[in-house]
Write an enzyme that holds these catalytic residues in place. Structure first.
Site, short mmCIF file in Angstrom:
data_model
loop_
_atom_site.label_atom_id
_atom_site.label_comp_id
_atom_site.label_asym_id
_atom_site.label_seq_id
_atom_site.Cartn_x
_atom_site.Cartn_y
_atom_site.Cartn_z
N SER A 177 32.22 24.83 10.67
CA SER A 177 31.26 25.60 11.45
C SER A 177 30.18 26.17 10.53
O SER A 177 29.54 25.44 9.77
CB SER A 177 31.99 26.69 12.23
OG SER A 177 31.18 27.31 13.18
N ASP A 343 34.25 18.81 20.83
CA ASP A 343 33.41 19.92 20.35
C ASP A 343 32.00 19.75 20.88
O ASP A 343 31.23 18.93 20.41
CB ASP A 343 33.42 19.93 18.82
CG ASP A 343 32.69 21.12 18.21
OD1 ASP A 343 32.05 21.88 18.98
OD2 ASP A 343 32.76 21.30 16.98
N HIS A 376 35.53 23.23 19.61
CA HIS A 376 35.11 23.60 18.26
C HIS A 376 36.26 24.17 17.43
O HIS A 376 36.32 23.99 16.21
CB HIS A 376 33.97 24.60 18.34
CG HIS A 376 33.37 24.95 17.02
ND1 HIS A 376 32.88 24.01 16.14
CD2 HIS A 376 33.18 26.16 16.41
CE1 HIS A 376 32.41 24.60 15.06
NE2 HIS A 376 32.59 25.91 15.20
#
Length: 398
Positions: A177, A343, A376
């Site tokens: 991320s 995601d 995610h």
């Protein structure tokens, strides 16, 4: 119910203690200001080789901290509070580092071989200088007077921190991320100082939908009357309601519709039928989000959320360098990109764009797209499936 992959049969780094280091010089920032003093909270795992050539820097995401692995000697509210955390950790999760399944003997980032360093990023609220830190000019917390920061500022600060430790080169820099953004920035900014990059569930620029969700989360904080323009420190009240809503919004973006459906469906929380109430959570998913909000506000600072969220929305390698190819032209590191099929916040197409740009430049790049349902948050939950990919990549020397 969606169940995370089984825990890995590998060792732990054991008890760890977060340390701190004050940088010897001001940090220049993209906004034009210099920041000083700057204190960095960090942890290390494994042994530094005599040649100092086995260092892996691990970078955390928005809500993480320096405690990435092992068991904290002084357990606080854990960053392992996301989707599936209770199912995965049970009662043992409180003191565990946020990426404990990935860092340790025999794990993806093998501490029998590597010296792993994890820092709390610039702007943080878990030991590194941020908005809640004391401004030496006033003797009060910075609050909204803290300078606006970027991912490049975070990386520039990490470089200064490693310089202070006497570490010139990284065997790898890794993160998921926002941590993956930092890893990519390292490869672009310091190409001769990084051997390998592992960027997981990340992107070269957040897509417009991600920008929009981050804007909503920030507005939830700023519109809370208890935010008080960011000067809530010492007043006895803070924007807990706004920060909690920001966490709810953010947390939903980290998941996927199938994962939510499998884990919660439309099951009621407390009764066999609806109770005709506005104030109380009727559904399990509502109660889960309320729990996430209540847990988060105990460990995180609202201003840090604002600053960190803004930094990740600013990150855009193409804008910063003219095009993605120009940004990546000088990259010398071998690059491993890992993405997850479900995601939608940092979708696989973003990783494919990076892969295609690197490949067009003749760079050494691999892309693995893992088919997994958690959205995610896969980068935190799918540790068992990432581990052999990362171990193989790091074992390859050329």
């Amino acid at each position: 119910m969606v169940e995370p992959a089984p825990a890995l049969a590998a060792g732990s780094v054991g008890p760890v203690e977060t340390q701190s280091l004050e940088l010897p010089a001001p940090v220049p920032l993209d906004c034009g200001r210099d920041l000083y003093p700057v204190t960095i909270a960090y942890e290390t795992y494994g042994e530094l080789s005599p040649a100092r050539d086995n260092v892996i820097l691990v970078c955390h995401a928005l809500s993480g901290d320096a405690h990435a692995a092992g068991t904290s000697k002084a357990p606080a509210e854990s960053a392992r509070d996301g989707f599936g955390a209770t199912d995965r950790d049970g009662a043992s999760g409180r003191g565990l580092g946020w990426w404990d399944g990935m860092i340790g003997p025999g794990k993806a980032f093998d501490t029998d071989r590597f010296f792993v360093v994890s820092t709390n990023l610039l702007g943080g609220c878990r030991g590194t200088t941020g908005p809640s830190s004391i401004d030496p000019a006033t003797g009060a917390p910075y609050g909204p007077d803290f300078p606006v920061i970027t991912v490049a500022d975070m990386v520039r600060t990490e470089r200064a921190f490693l310089d202070a430790l006497g570490i010139e080169r990284l065997a790898a820099v890794a993160g998921g991320s926002l941590g993956g953004m930092q890893a990519l920035e390292w490869a672009v900014r310091y190409p001769d100082q990084v051997d390998a990059v592992v960027a997981i569930a990340s992107t070269h620029a957040l897509h417009p939908q991600g920008l929009a969700w981050n804007a909503i989360a920030r507005e939830a904080i700023r519109r809370d009357p208890a935010w008080q323009g960011g000067r809530y420190y010492g007043t006895g009240r803070g924007p807990d309601a706004g920060l909690g809503i920001a966490r709810m919004v953010g947390h939903i973006t980290y998941l996927s519709a199938p994962a939510l459906d499998q884990k919660f469906a439309r099951r009621l929380q407390y009764a066999d039928d609806i109770q005709y109430t506005i104030d109380e959570p009727e559904f399990e998913v509502e109660n889960y989000l309320r729990h996430q909000a209540n847990s988060f506000v105990k460990r995180f600072d609202a201003n840090t959320y604002l600053y960190t969220s803004r930094a990740l929305t600013y990150f855009d390698l193409a804008r910063q360098h003219g095009s993605l190819e120009r940004a990546l032209a000088g990259v010398a590191a071998r690059t491993l990109l890992i993405a997850f099929s479900s995601d939608w916040l940092y979708p696989p197409r973003a990783s494919r764009e990076i892969e295609q740009a690197l490949r067009s430049l003749g760079k050494d790049v691999e892309l693995e797209v893992i088919d997994a349902p958690y959205g995610h948050d896969c980068f935190l939950l799918e540790e068992a499936r990432q581990t052999p990919i990362i171990r193989r990549f790091l074992e390859r020397t050329s």
